[in-house]
Structures are given as C-alpha cells and as structure tokens.
Design an enzyme around this catalytic site. Structure first.
Site, PDB file in Angstrom:
ATOM      1  N   CYS A  41       0.855  -1.178   0.000  1.00 36.59           N
ATOM      2  CA  CYS A  41       0.000   0.000   0.000  1.00 36.59           C
ATOM      3  C   CYS A  41       0.896   1.234   0.000  1.00 36.59           C
ATOM      4  CB  CYS A  41      -0.957   0.082   1.181  1.00 36.59           C
ATOM      5  SG  CYS A  41      -2.106  -1.278   1.272  1.00 36.59           S
ATOM      6  N   ARG A  84       4.018  -0.584  -4.635  1.00 34.35           N
ATOM      7  CA  ARG A  84       3.645  -1.012  -3.285  1.00 34.35           C
ATOM      8  C   ARG A  84       2.309  -1.757  -3.244  1.00 34.35           C
ATOM      9  NH1 ARG A  84       6.789   1.536   0.497  1.00 34.35           N
ATOM     10  NH2 ARG A  84       5.269   1.061   2.097  1.00 34.35           N
ATOM     11  N   TRP A 115      -2.615  -2.923  -1.630  1.00 33.31           N
ATOM     12  CA  TRP A 115      -2.323  -4.350  -1.668  1.00 33.31           C
ATOM     13  C   TRP A 115      -3.219  -4.937  -0.594  1.00 33.31           C
ATOM     14  CZ3 TRP A 115      -0.361  -8.104   1.736  1.00 33.31           C
ATOM     15  CH2 TRP A 115       0.024  -9.307   1.147  1.00 33.31           C
ATOM     16  N   ASN A 169      -1.624   2.574   5.488  1.00 31.85           N
ATOM     17  CA  ASN A 169      -0.746   1.466   5.079  1.00 31.85           C
ATOM     18  C   ASN A 169      -0.372   0.722   6.351  1.00 31.85           C
ATOM     19  OD1 ASN A 169       2.802   1.497   4.418  1.00 31.85           O
ATOM     20  ND2 ASN A 169       1.391  -0.170   4.081  1.00 31.85           N
ATOM     21  N   GLY A 170      -0.557  -0.602   6.358  1.00 32.81           N
ATOM     22  CA  GLY A 170      -0.234  -1.394   7.555  1.00 32.81           C
ATOM     23  C   GLY A 170      -1.435  -2.228   7.943  1.00 32.81           C
ATOM     24  N   GLU A 189      16.099 -19.512  -5.938  1.00 34.48           N
ATOM     25  CA  GLU A 189      15.741 -18.196  -6.473  1.00 34.48           C
ATOM     26  C   GLU A 189      15.158 -18.334  -7.885  1.00 34.48           C
ATOM     27  OE1 GLU A 189      15.123 -15.274  -5.886  1.00 34.48           O
ATOM     28  OE2 GLU A 189      15.545 -14.114  -7.688  1.00 34.48           O
ATOM     29  N   LYS A 225      11.536 -17.047  -9.053  1.00 35.64           N
ATOM     30  CA  LYS A 225      11.331 -16.133 -10.194  1.00 35.64           C
ATOM     31  C   LYS A 225      10.266 -16.692 -11.128  1.00 35.64           C
ATOM     32  CE  LYS A 225      12.952 -12.699  -9.751  1.00 35.64           C
ATOM     33  NZ  LYS A 225      13.233 -12.813  -8.416  1.00 35.64           N
ATOM     34  N   GLU A 255       6.708 -16.686  -9.446  1.00 29.63           N
ATOM     35  CA  GLU A 255       6.064 -15.385  -9.220  1.00 29.63           C
ATOM     36  C   GLU A 255       5.697 -14.695 -10.538  1.00 29.63           C
ATOM     37  OE1 GLU A 255       8.452 -12.835  -6.658  1.00 29.63           O
ATOM     38  OE2 GLU A 255      10.234 -13.098  -7.881  1.00 29.63           O
ATOM     39  N   HIS A 300      16.118 -38.330  -2.052  1.00 31.04           N
ATOM     40  CA  HIS A 300      15.553 -38.484  -0.710  1.00 31.04           C
ATOM     41  C   HIS A 300      14.079 -38.091  -0.644  1.00 31.04           C
ATOM     42  CE1 HIS A 300      19.432 -39.512   0.836  1.00 31.04           C
ATOM     43  NE2 HIS A 300      19.972 -38.384   0.391  1.00 31.04           N
ATOM     44  N   LYS A 308       5.946  -5.007  -4.215  1.00 30.12           N
ATOM     45  CA  LYS A 308       7.404  -4.948  -4.158  1.00 30.12           C
ATOM     46  C   LYS A 308       7.915  -4.688  -2.750  1.00 30.12           C
ATOM     47  CE  LYS A 308      11.379  -3.813  -6.731  1.00 30.12           C
ATOM     48  NZ  LYS A 308      11.718  -5.239  -6.828  1.00 30.12           N
TER      49      LYS A 308
HETATM   50  C1  G6P Z   1       8.501  -9.015  -1.604  1.00 33.99           C
HETATM   51  C2  G6P Z   1       8.860  -8.978  -3.080  1.00 33.99           C
HETATM   52  C3  G6P Z   1      10.081  -9.867  -3.321  1.00 33.99           C
HETATM   53  C4  G6P Z   1      11.221  -9.439  -2.418  1.00 33.99           C
HETATM   54  C5  G6P Z   1      10.806  -9.477  -0.938  1.00 33.99           C
HETATM   55  C6  G6P Z   1      11.870  -8.880  -0.036  1.00 33.99           C
HETATM   56  O1  G6P Z   1       7.987 -10.254  -1.256  1.00 33.99           O
HETATM   57  O2  G6P Z   1       7.778  -9.418  -3.875  1.00 33.99           O
HETATM   58  O3  G6P Z   1      10.495  -9.731  -4.680  1.00 33.99           O
HETATM   59  O4  G6P Z   1      12.319 -10.265  -2.627  1.00 33.99           O
HETATM   60  O5  G6P Z   1       9.616  -8.706  -0.770  1.00 33.99           O
HETATM   61  O6  G6P Z   1      11.964  -7.515  -0.316  1.00 33.99           O
HETATM   62  P1  G6P Z   1      13.172  -6.605   0.116  1.00 33.99           P
HETATM   63  O7  G6P Z   1      12.791  -5.235  -0.358  1.00 33.99           O
HETATM   64  O8  G6P Z   1      13.254  -6.672   1.617  1.00 33.99           O
HETATM   65  O9  G6P Z   1      14.384  -7.127  -0.526  1.00 33.99           O
END
Ligand code: G6P
Length: 606
Positions: A2, A27, A74, A99-100, A479, A483, A486, A502, A601
């Site tokens: 947000c 956000r 969000w 926001n929060g 990772e 990627k 997501e 395993h 983000k």
């Molecule tokens: C969110 C984003 C991710 C990111 C994570 C940590 O979940 O969607 O892409 O890696 O936050 O964010 P930061 O800003 O702390 O690296």
C-alpha cells in the site's frame, strides 16, 4: 505494501496525487483511490485494478480541490472491491488512507458498531475513519484528535487524515510503516517514500515510530509517542525521482535485467576505496569484531543471503546463519552475542526484516544492512549500511538488486577472508580481479538470450517444474524457482540436486521439466548423475551450464550455454539465464511481468 500520498498546496491536488501514486504503484496494485476537498465537501473516486483504472474514472469527473489524499492498495483485510479501496470516509467529515494493519480492528469495529457506526467496507483501516470522526464529535482537533486515535489502535500503520471542516490541515501518524513529509513553499505533501515525491520537493522529514503530526502548507508540527514536541530533522533527500519510463524496453523487468552490468559495477565501486583496495565498506575494527554472522532477509534477498553464506564460510571461514526474517524473532533464537546481524533488503522497508533487525539489535548485536534504498527505514536504523547501487528497481520481481546484493556479499567474503588470514593477499587480489570482471561477464550472459526464448515457449505449457543445483548454485536454484513461479504462476520448486533421491524424485513423471544449473567444478559429475536419474524416470531435462561442462551434457533435452567463467562467480553469472528464462516464460504466457498478481514490491505488513 500500500502506498499513501497526501497533498496541500496551490496546484490541483488530484493531478499531483495521481502522479505521485504512479511512483508508488510498486507497493500494491489491487485498487487505488483519491479524495479531495472542494467547495466544502469531499470528492471521492476509487477504482478496482491498476492506477490507470482510477485515472479513467477521474477523467470522467475531474476534481479541483487543493487538498487531498490518495492510496494504492495491496489487499490485506477485505477482498479486492471498490468498497474496500481507500480512502475511507466517515460521516462525510473525515477521510483516511492507511498502510499497515490495525491488529485490534475486530474489537474496535465491534465497539464502534455497538455505538451506532455503520461500516462500508470489510477493511481493518476503516476503523481509523470512525475513530477520527468520533474525535471530531468530541470536539477534538489536531494533536488531541491524533492522540485519541493513537490511544486506541495497535499494529503497524502510516496514515493520513483530512477533515472537511479544516481544508488546510492534514493529520499524520506512523508506527513501523514508512512515511515521509515533503516541504516546499506553500506546499506540504506526504508519501510512503521520499523518492515518490522527489519530483515535488527534496526537503523532507522522516517520522519516527510513534510520531504524530499536524501538517499545514509550509509547516509540520510533530510530537513523539509520549506527546512531547519532536524536533525531527529536515533533510535534503538524495533519493532520485522514481522513473516511470521503461526506456524503450517492453517491461521494467527486461530493462532492469539489462541494467545489471551497471548495477554491479556501481555497487562494486562502493566496495572499493580510493586506493583501489577492496574494503567492502568495512573498517578493520569492524572486521575484527565479526566472528559469526546472522543474515536476516525475505524472498529473493534471503536467497542472496544463502548464496552469501556459501561464499563467506568458504572464503573467510566465518560461520553464517541465514534466517527468514518473519521467523527469526518469534522463534527465540539462541543468540551468539559476539556475532553481527546483516539485514539484506532491496527496499529497506520489508517489515519482517525491519522487525528481525530490531530484535537482533535489542539482543546486543551490531547491525549492518545491505540495502538498495539508502534513506529507507532499515538503512536509517542500522549501525552500518553496505549499499547496493542498483538504482530504483520497479519490476516487482527483483533482478538487478539481487545481483547487486551478491556483489556486496562476495566483496564481504573476500574482505573478511583476507582480514582473518584465510585468503592470502595474492588470492584476495586475484578474487578482486575476478569480481571486477563480473559486469562484462553478466553483459555477455544477457546477450545469450536467443537460446532461451524457444525453451520458454515450451516451458509455458508446464504446470509444474523442478530446479536443481549444488553448492552455491543450490540457493540460486531456489531463487530461479521463485522467479518462475512469481512471474508465470507455474508451480516450481528448487532442490539441492543431491536431495532429489531423498523424496522429491517421487514427483517425476513423464515430461516434467527439470531445470538444472551446472557448474564446471568437481561436483558436476555428481549433479549430472542426478540428472540422469531424473531423465530415467521421464523428466524433460533443461540445463543451464557454462561452455566446457555443457559439452558433457549431450543427453539434455535443452541446454542453455553461457561462456565459461570462474566457478566462484557462478551465482552472479548464472542468475542472468535464470532471470531470462522466467521473464520469457511469463512473456510467452502473457502474464503481467512487472506487476504479477497478488504481489507487491515492498511488503510492510507481517
Ligand atoms: C517481496 C517482493 C520480493 C522481495 C521481498 C523482499 O515479497 O515481492 O520480490 O524479494 O519482498 O523484499 P526486500 O525489499 O526486503 O528485498
């Protein structure tokens, strides 16, 4: 998570707010809304979906007021509907954006309903509007109204409230969620980050946790959580205006993948002092103190931390633990008090990471942050910042910030290895030279995209796939899976190649894509055996490998080949084809690459 905006000034508030919201859309993008005051009444406009939906709605009913607040959401409490979109208005008196999460909202809502309030949304945030309306009914204004509300709520918040009867005043408060106040002649504005309003002003005040403020054009009165006047520093922000331009690329993510050579080179320059020595931003005293490291991070940043663990333990012999920030403080970890905590965060605002860091500091650990936004909450709280200089990252899926984080972590490993005598000067110099070659090698890897597109065109049809790696490439496999999932919504899991037998091997059925990152190192033979085991059970094998080792992988269904590099650099170089595979798969599938569904983000809720 947000974004909130507020403006009082001489311009048309709705124009300024929309422009600022555009810079905060990273956000959250479930819905957006704006309210202004004109001719003694509120003008509210909200729309489900991205900001462009709100812009379309606004163009049908333009607003002329000079005061307003706006929000990009969000969703947390309450579905993605117009009624749940902010701002929330109570009794045509007060409007708020938040926001929060107001954690005690259930109890407050029950009380307010019992007192006759009627709620228009399912959100936790709407209680704020009713509490401010209640304050107004009790004749409370300004600081008194804020204190009335603050005394009732718990949780994380950054909020702004405006009142029809006071069209030159905005009330603000902050606890855990970020909020910056911008000042200019005859203007006052607020936003969730300073960069979003850098096109308006660079003169900003950052509120501290528990602060409340009464804002009028050109003035900000602030009190701390005990109600005492707080003289918060007016600073000239160095935040660059957030660019909303894709620079000729189709997506911000594509642009940011291509910006990696510069992001890495710029980051590296912050790790090297004026004499050309790799300091990694650490003094000798800092290095002496480090005998154990706990890394605190979330998402992609946590995977960077996992890769950092391999480097730091191997090159410097220093024990590292990597913690999911959301788990750390609640599991009451055994703290090694002679250790240090390193938070890794692109945004510097992830609430889980911020809270974990605070917990570590309370336990007496010295704190560091590898952070991309230098004026972020995390950067302002830690003892020492180790900056990534990736520049603003807009695509929700992190790319250039990730490789910039890796650059800092490898620099740190070399620096600590040399300082603690694990690496000779010559070896440390040789590794530094290798590090300097990374921008060029990453640039070459970016240019090897031709091989990836046809594979992505096939992968888009998969419903599930596995990513494998060993050693430093194991966390990169995690990772790479993140990627892909997501961006393309294809179920993907990462495993250590040696762990397949395993359990996960039971998942293999005819045609399941198994994507393996392979290094030219002594363990590659074992990894290739694991791949044969998967292939024998019907998996479709896709490898991402450097030239020399790829010659041994003639059995793969597809092989993405990149130029040879020193294996110590593998996560930095191999990140690129992993990113491009996810990017092109999403592109082929037609998903929203820059703003994937359900994500944001900067995640400022727990
Ligand atoms: C969110 C984003 C991710 C990111 C994570 C940590 O979940 O969607 O892409 O890696 O936050 O964010 P930061 O800003 O702390 O690296």
């Amino acid at each position: 998570m947000c974004g909130i905006v507020g403006y009082i000034g001489t311009e048309t508030a709705s124009d300024i707010i929309i422009d600022t919201l555009r810079r905060l859309e990273y956000r959250g993008y479930d819905s957006a809304g704006i309210v202004t005051i004109d001719s003694g009444q509120f003008h509210l406009c909200r729309a489900v979906g991205k900001l462009k939906q709100l812009e379309a709605a606004l163009s049908a009913c333009p607003q002329n007021g000079h005061i307003g607040i706006g929000h990009t959401r969000w969703a947390t409490h309450g579905g993605v509907t117009e009624a749940n979109a902010h701002p929330h208005v109570a009794d045509d008196k007060v409007a708020i954006v938040h926001n929060g999460i107001i954690e005690n909202y259930r109890q407050l809502k029950d009380e307010l309903v019992a007192e006759g309030c009627s709620f228009a949304s399912e959100t936790d945030s709407e209680v704020l509007a009713h509490l401010f309306a209640q304050a107004a009914d009790n004749g409370l204004t300004g600081k008194d109204a804020l204190q009335h509300v603050m005394a009732r709520i718990s949780g994380a918040f950054a909020l702004a409230a405006i009142f029809v009867e006071e069209p030159d005043t905005m009330l603000v408060a902050r606890n855990a969620s970020p909020l910056a106040i911008g000042m200019a002649d005859g203007v006052i504005c607020v936003a969730s980050d300073a960069a979003a309003m850098a096109h308006l002003t660079r003169t900003v005040i950052y509120l501290k946790d528990g602060d409340i403020g009464v804002l009028r054009p050109g003035s900000a009165e602030i009190w701390d959580k005990s109600g005492m006047p707080a003289n918060r520093e007016l600073i000239v922000s160095s935040a660059s205006p957030i660019m909303v331009d894709k620079g000729g690329y189709r997506h911000f993510m594509e642009k940011e993948i291509h910006e990696q050579p510069d992001a890495i080179a710029n980051t590296l320059s912050a790790m090297i002092d004026g004499t050309g020595r790799l300091t990694a931003g650490m003094s000798d005293v800092d290095c002496d103190r480090i005998s154990h490291i706990v890394i605190l991070a979330a998402g992609t940043s946590a995977y960077a931390g996992e890769i950092g663990r391999y480097w730091i333990e191997q090159l410097a012999g220093i024990a590292v633990t990597v913690e999911n920030a959301s788990e750390y403080r609640y599991r009451h970890p055994a703290i090694q008090r002679d250790g240090v905590a390193i938070a890794i965060s692109q945004s510097g605002e992830s609430l889980d990471t911020l809270m974990a860091l605070r917990y570590a500091a309370e336990q007496g650990l010295k704190t560091y942050a590898i952070v991309n936004v230098e004026e972020s909450s995390i950067a302002r709280e830690v003892d020492t910042v180790l900056p990534t200089r990736a520049g603003a990252e807009i695509g929700v899926a992190s790319t250039k910030a990730f490789t910039a984080q890796l650059t800092v972590l490898l620099s740190l490993a070399i620096r600590l290895g040399r300082h603690h005598g694990r690496l000779s000067d010559d070896k440390a110099e040789a590794l530094t030279t290798l590090l300097r070659s990374v921008p060029g090698a990453v640039g070459q890897a970016i240019n090897q995209t031709e091989q990836i597109r046809p594979i992505a065109a096939e992968l888009k049809r998969a419903t599930s796939c596995l990513f494998l790696g060993r050693g430093r490439l194991y966390p990169l496999a995690l990772e790479a899976a993140l990627k892909l999932k997501e961006l393309s919504y294809i179920h993907a899991e990462g495993f250590a190649a040696g762990e397949m037998k395993h359990g996960p091997i039971a998942l293999i059925e005819e045609g399941l894509p198994v994507i393996c990152l392979v290094d030219n190192d002594p363990l590659s033979e074992k990894t290739l055996s694991n791949l044969k085991e998967a292939q024998a059970r019907g998996a479709t094998i896709i490898t991402i490998a450097s030239q020399t080792i790829s010659e041994e992988i003639d059995f793969a269904d597809h092989n993405i080949v990149i130029n040879d590099y020193d294996p110590v650099l593998s996560p930095l170089i191999m990140a690129v084809p992993a990113q491009l595979l996810a990017y092109y798969t999403a592109f082929e599938k037609g998903t929203d690459v820059d703003q994937p569904r359900n994500l944001a983000k900067s995640v400022t809720v727990e």
